[in-house]
Motif scaffolding. Sequence first.
Motif, PDB file in Angstrom:
ATOM      1  N   UNK A  16      -4.798  21.871  29.018  1.00 49.41           N
ATOM      2  CA  UNK A  16      -5.906  20.937  29.227  1.00 49.41           C
ATOM      3  C   UNK A  16      -6.217  20.172  27.938  1.00 49.41           C
ATOM      4  N   UNK A  17      -6.243  20.874  26.818  1.00 50.27           N
ATOM      5  CA  UNK A  17      -6.553  20.220  25.543  1.00 50.27           C
ATOM      6  C   UNK A  17      -5.484  19.200  25.171  1.00 50.27           C
ATOM      7  N   UNK A  18      -4.228  19.539  25.374  1.00 50.90           N
ATOM      8  CA  UNK A  18      -3.149  18.612  25.007  1.00 50.90           C
ATOM      9  C   UNK A  18      -3.068  17.429  25.955  1.00 50.90           C
ATOM     10  N   UNK A  19      -3.399  17.638  27.227  1.00 51.48           N
ATOM     11  CA  UNK A  19      -3.487  16.487  28.141  1.00 51.48           C
ATOM     12  C   UNK A  19      -4.613  15.567  27.669  1.00 51.48           C
ATOM     13  N   UNK A  20      -5.713  16.160  27.193  1.00 49.73           N
ATOM     14  CA  UNK A  20      -6.788  15.358  26.618  1.00 49.73           C
ATOM     15  C   UNK A  20      -6.323  14.582  25.403  1.00 49.73           C
ATOM     16  N   UNK A  21      -5.491  15.211  24.572  1.00 45.13           N
ATOM     17  CA  UNK A  21      -4.952  14.519  23.399  1.00 45.13           C
ATOM     18  C   UNK A  21      -4.086  13.345  23.824  1.00 45.13           C
ATOM     19  N   UNK A  22      -3.271  13.546  24.863  1.00 41.05           N
ATOM     20  CA  UNK A  22      -2.448  12.460  25.403  1.00 41.05           C
ATOM     21  C   UNK A  22      -3.336  11.318  25.889  1.00 41.05           C
ATOM     22  N   UNK A  23      -4.404  11.657  26.623  1.00 40.71           N
ATOM     23  CA  UNK A  23      -5.324  10.635  27.129  1.00 40.71           C
ATOM     24  C   UNK A  23      -5.965   9.871  25.984  1.00 40.71           C
ATOM     25  N   UNK A  24      -6.329  10.573  24.919  1.00 38.28           N
ATOM     26  CA  UNK A  24      -6.965   9.931  23.762  1.00 38.28           C
ATOM     27  C   UNK A  24      -6.000   8.970  23.072  1.00 38.28           C
ATOM     28  N   UNK A  25      -4.739   9.376  22.928  1.00 35.55           N
ATOM     29  CA  UNK A  25      -3.737   8.499  22.321  1.00 35.55           C
ATOM     30  C   UNK A  25      -3.558   7.230  23.142  1.00 35.55           C
ATOM     31  N   UNK A  26      -3.509   7.378  24.482  1.00 34.03           N
ATOM     32  CA  UNK A  26      -3.353   6.208  25.340  1.00 34.03           C
ATOM     33  C   UNK A  26      -4.583   5.297  25.269  1.00 34.03           C
ATOM     34  N   UNK A  27      -5.761   5.918  25.170  1.00 33.35           N
ATOM     35  CA  UNK A  27      -6.987   5.119  25.055  1.00 33.35           C
ATOM     36  C   UNK A  27      -6.992   4.311  23.766  1.00 33.35           C
ATOM     37  N   UNK A  36       7.088  18.227  33.043  1.00 31.87           N
ATOM     38  CA  UNK A  36       6.800  18.710  34.400  1.00 31.87           C
ATOM     39  C   UNK A  36       5.385  19.257  34.509  1.00 31.87           C
ATOM     40  N   UNK A  37       4.925  19.971  33.473  1.00 30.37           N
ATOM     41  CA  UNK A  37       3.570  20.527  33.498  1.00 30.37           C
ATOM     42  C   UNK A  37       2.521  19.429  33.637  1.00 30.37           C
ATOM     43  N   UNK A  38       2.747  18.323  32.941  1.00 32.65           N
ATOM     44  CA  UNK A  38       1.765  17.232  32.944  1.00 32.65           C
ATOM     45  C   UNK A  38       1.899  16.362  34.184  1.00 32.65           C
ATOM     46  N   UNK A  39       3.124  15.952  34.475  1.00 37.13           N
ATOM     47  CA  UNK A  39       3.334  14.914  35.490  1.00 37.13           C
ATOM     48  C   UNK A  39       3.421  15.448  36.910  1.00 37.13           C
ATOM     49  N   UNK A  40       3.664  16.736  37.058  1.00 37.40           N
ATOM     50  CA  UNK A  40       3.792  17.310  38.404  1.00 37.40           C
ATOM     51  C   UNK A  40       2.700  18.332  38.677  1.00 37.40           C
ATOM     52  N   UNK A  41       2.533  19.288  37.759  1.00 37.33           N
ATOM     53  CA  UNK A  41       1.712  20.465  38.048  1.00 37.33           C
ATOM     54  C   UNK A  41       0.241  20.319  37.682  1.00 37.33           C
ATOM     55  N   UNK A  56       7.720   6.452  34.486  1.00 39.08           N
ATOM     56  CA  UNK A  56       6.446   5.973  33.966  1.00 39.08           C
ATOM     57  C   UNK A  56       5.313   6.666  34.706  1.00 39.08           C
ATOM     58  N   UNK A  57       4.246   7.013  33.980  1.00 37.87           N
ATOM     59  CA  UNK A  57       3.165   7.800  34.555  1.00 37.87           C
ATOM     60  C   UNK A  57       1.810   7.224  34.170  1.00 37.87           C
ATOM     61  N   UNK A  58       0.784   7.649  34.912  1.00 31.45           N
ATOM     62  CA  UNK A  58      -0.590   7.323  34.538  1.00 31.45           C
ATOM     63  C   UNK A  58      -1.499   8.415  35.093  1.00 31.45           C
ATOM     64  N   UNK A  59      -2.749   8.437  34.654  1.00 35.34           N
ATOM     65  CA  UNK A  59      -3.716   9.362  35.222  1.00 35.34           C
ATOM     66  C   UNK A  59      -4.094   8.888  36.616  1.00 35.34           C
TER      67      UNK A  59
END
Length: 440
Positions: free
Chosen positions: A249-260, A280-285, A301-304
Amino acid sequence: MSVSVARFCLDWAEMHANKDLQFVIKLSFGHFWRLRNQGVPLSHNLSAMDMIEYSYPDCRGMKYLEEEDCRFLIVLESFDCYQTSLDWQNAPVINDNHTKAHPDVLIVNIIRGTVLRGARLWILGRRAAASQIPTQYLDVVTEIQGFSDEKVDQFLTLRFCDAALSTKIIRQFKRIPTLSIIARQPFMSWMVAQVFERCYRYRGYGEHPPRLTPFYLNIMIIQTNRRLQFYHGKMDHELKWSSDEKNLVTRIGKLAFKMLERNTNVFFEEDVKECALKPTEVTVCSGMTTELPYAASGKRTYCFIHFSLQEFMAAMYVFTMFRGESKNVLDTGSHKPKIFKFKDQTKSAAGLVQCALTRTLAAPLGYYEMFLRFLCGMFSPDCHDNMLSGYLYGHKMPKMTGLDDVQRLLEQTIQAAEENQRDRVENLKECLREMIQEDE
């Protein structure tokens, strides 16, 4: 938006609508962007016909588009994928479909109408991205909203057998205008049903109705728990988060922050790996992102699942780094606000919020507003102490200090904005409401 384009193209191909159009040509700003940044001969020197032929090899040598009576539509998808500013004032003028130029210049001339002169243009993208196009080049602006307000009500009414529960949920989510707008996306309507139905299991829920940040915290918790159930076979009584879930969860938040920070809502596998995550953990699960249909490039290519969820996860990451590791990731160390006399004061709760305010007020309107609102919401004890205890933080985590300073800082910023930045006032008031979790 992609579904709307596909429906339009299918209706035209089957001659159910728009029979006056001889061609419908769909291009992608994502393709333009990738060509712009690739080291291939075509990348920095292409014409409008080069771009069409690159996407549709069968169109090579086609002359019809230059005939005066040719009526055709160019659909340009994903304007937010083109991640650089365009020079609308100084870009050189191109007057034909075969003159080669840099992609930045070519795009400006296509939208100006000096290239592909007979074309009608349909440009798709998020409002924040599309708003950079000068108004003189726009004839009609349409916002795709998904469900109408009536459809949202109908969905929530039919979803539950308990009519009283449906009535409570509809009344609850309509209190917050932002949530009413977000719920027009069908997935978010489903999430409204999931979150509020779950919350109404608790006695007394609704007597002091929560605002927007707790709703998104519930989304994060529900999706992470569903991941544990669906992919790891956990039962309801086994949904205790391990360090793996917390790190994910924290690293997905870090990814979101970088994209922002990059002002984009799309990311690729290399972005995921940069944050020490497995794709796979991020984009599928994870249940928080989805894949976009850009298969022509060969690059996934992915997005939230909703841009507001990206803004929330970014705020959650910033807050978690502050709460768990005493780090202010917003403090670049360069332009310190004058209110800080000592270096360590930027590590206080008010220091973190001041850095977020400085960043938000310096950016164009619409860039960091929701991020700031969610970050302020995290400082509510209901959010960081009650909801996240047992998930991201242990139950014995020390109480946060300096919350009165945060509230005082927001109140002072609102007073100053009423004189100097009136267009910011309402969002700043929403930030304060999120922090104190009260409507007034």
